[in-house]
Design a protein around this motif. Structure first.
Motif, PDB file in Angstrom:
ATOM      1  N   ARG A  12      -6.009   1.837  -0.293  1.00 42.82           N
ATOM      2  CA  ARG A  12      -6.459   2.678   0.816  1.00 42.82           C
ATOM      3  C   ARG A  12      -5.500   2.659   2.013  1.00 42.82           C
ATOM      4  O   ARG A  12      -5.661   3.424   2.954  1.00 42.82           O
ATOM      5  N   ALA A  13      -4.507   1.792   1.989  1.00 45.58           N
ATOM      6  CA  ALA A  13      -3.584   1.649   3.121  1.00 45.58           C
ATOM      7  C   ALA A  13      -2.466   2.678   3.053  1.00 45.58           C
ATOM      8  O   ALA A  13      -2.176   3.249   1.989  1.00 45.58           O
ATOM      9  N   THR A  14      -1.835   2.909   4.188  1.00 45.07           N
ATOM     10  CA  THR A  14      -0.724   3.862   4.248  1.00 45.07           C
ATOM     11  C   THR A  14       0.598   3.199   4.625  1.00 45.07           C
ATOM     12  O   THR A  14       1.654   3.723   4.331  1.00 45.07           O
ATOM     13  N   HIS A  15       0.530   2.040   5.308  1.00 42.25           N
ATOM     14  CA  HIS A  15       1.724   1.357   5.786  1.00 42.25           C
ATOM     15  C   HIS A  15       1.691  -0.118   5.376  1.00 42.25           C
ATOM     16  O   HIS A  15       0.643  -0.752   5.462  1.00 42.25           O
ATOM     17  N   LEU A  31      -0.132   0.128  -5.008  1.00 40.69           N
ATOM     18  CA  LEU A  31       0.332   0.836  -3.822  1.00 40.69           C
ATOM     19  C   LEU A  31       0.286   2.348  -3.990  1.00 40.69           C
ATOM     20  O   LEU A  31       0.679   2.870  -5.029  1.00 40.69           O
ATOM     21  N   PRO A  32      -0.154   3.051  -2.949  1.00 42.19           N
ATOM     22  CA  PRO A  32      -0.126   4.510  -2.994  1.00 42.19           C
ATOM     23  C   PRO A  32       1.316   5.015  -3.083  1.00 42.19           C
ATOM     24  O   PRO A  32       2.224   4.412  -2.498  1.00 42.19           O
ATOM     25  N   ALA A  33       1.518   6.099  -3.784  1.00 42.45           N
ATOM     26  CA  ALA A  33       2.865   6.636  -3.976  1.00 42.45           C
ATOM     27  C   ALA A  33       3.510   7.060  -2.657  1.00 42.45           C
ATOM     28  O   ALA A  33       4.726   6.989  -2.509  1.00 42.45           O
ATOM     29  N   ASP A  34       2.715   7.481  -1.690  1.00 39.75           N
ATOM     30  CA  ASP A  34       3.265   7.983  -0.430  1.00 39.75           C
ATOM     31  C   ASP A  34       3.248   6.940   0.691  1.00 39.75           C
ATOM     32  O   ASP A  34       3.360   7.273   1.862  1.00 39.75           O
ATOM     33  N   ALA A  35       3.150   5.678   0.330  1.00 40.13           N
ATOM     34  CA  ALA A  35       3.089   4.604   1.326  1.00 40.13           C
ATOM     35  C   ALA A  35       4.396   4.484   2.100  1.00 40.13           C
ATOM     36  O   ALA A  35       5.473   4.771   1.577  1.00 40.13           O
ATOM     37  N   ILE A  68       3.654   0.201  14.817  1.00 41.65           N
ATOM     38  CA  ILE A  68       2.475   0.847  14.235  1.00 41.65           C
ATOM     39  C   ILE A  68       1.465   1.192  15.332  1.00 41.65           C
ATOM     40  O   ILE A  68       0.843   2.249  15.303  1.00 41.65           O
ATOM     41  N   ALA A  69       1.307   0.299  16.301  1.00 42.53           N
ATOM     42  CA  ALA A  69       0.314   0.494  17.362  1.00 42.53           C
ATOM     43  C   ALA A  69       0.710   1.570  18.349  1.00 42.53           C
ATOM     44  O   ALA A  69      -0.146   2.113  19.050  1.00 42.53           O
ATOM     45  N   SER A  70       1.995   1.904  18.401  1.00 40.19           N
ATOM     46  CA  SER A  70       2.444   2.894  19.399  1.00 40.19           C
ATOM     47  C   SER A  70       2.256   4.324  18.947  1.00 40.19           C
ATOM     48  O   SER A  70       1.933   4.638  17.872  1.00 40.19           O
TER      49      SER A  70
END
Length: 70
Positions: A12-15, A31-35, A68-70
């Motif tokens: 479910r993560a992206t990064h 891992l997602p393919a577009d991570a 990531i937070a910015s």
């Protein structure tokens, strides 16, 4: 059980920030393919590149978290 939970969360993560090549290898199939991948400039980066994964380089995980937070 812990690894299964981590794999479910990874799907479910992206990064991702990899602090070791072993982490990446253990999670790779989930891992997602577009991570978006990130890591330091050493062995982990070379492992990701050898696997055909493009990664953004950061000096450490803290710097990545700030990005990531910015």
């Amino acid at each position: 059980a812990v690894l299964d939970t981590l794999r479910d969360e990874a799907r479910r993560a992206t990064h991702f920030y990899w602090s070791s090549a072993e982490q990446f290898r253990a999670m790779r199939t989930a891992l997602p393919a577009d991570a978006c991948h990130a890591c330091g400039a050493g062995k982990t980066l070379r492992t990701l590149q050898a696997a055909g994964v493009e990664a953004v380089q950061f000096p450490n995980g803290r710097e990545w978290q700030q990005w990531i937070a910015s």
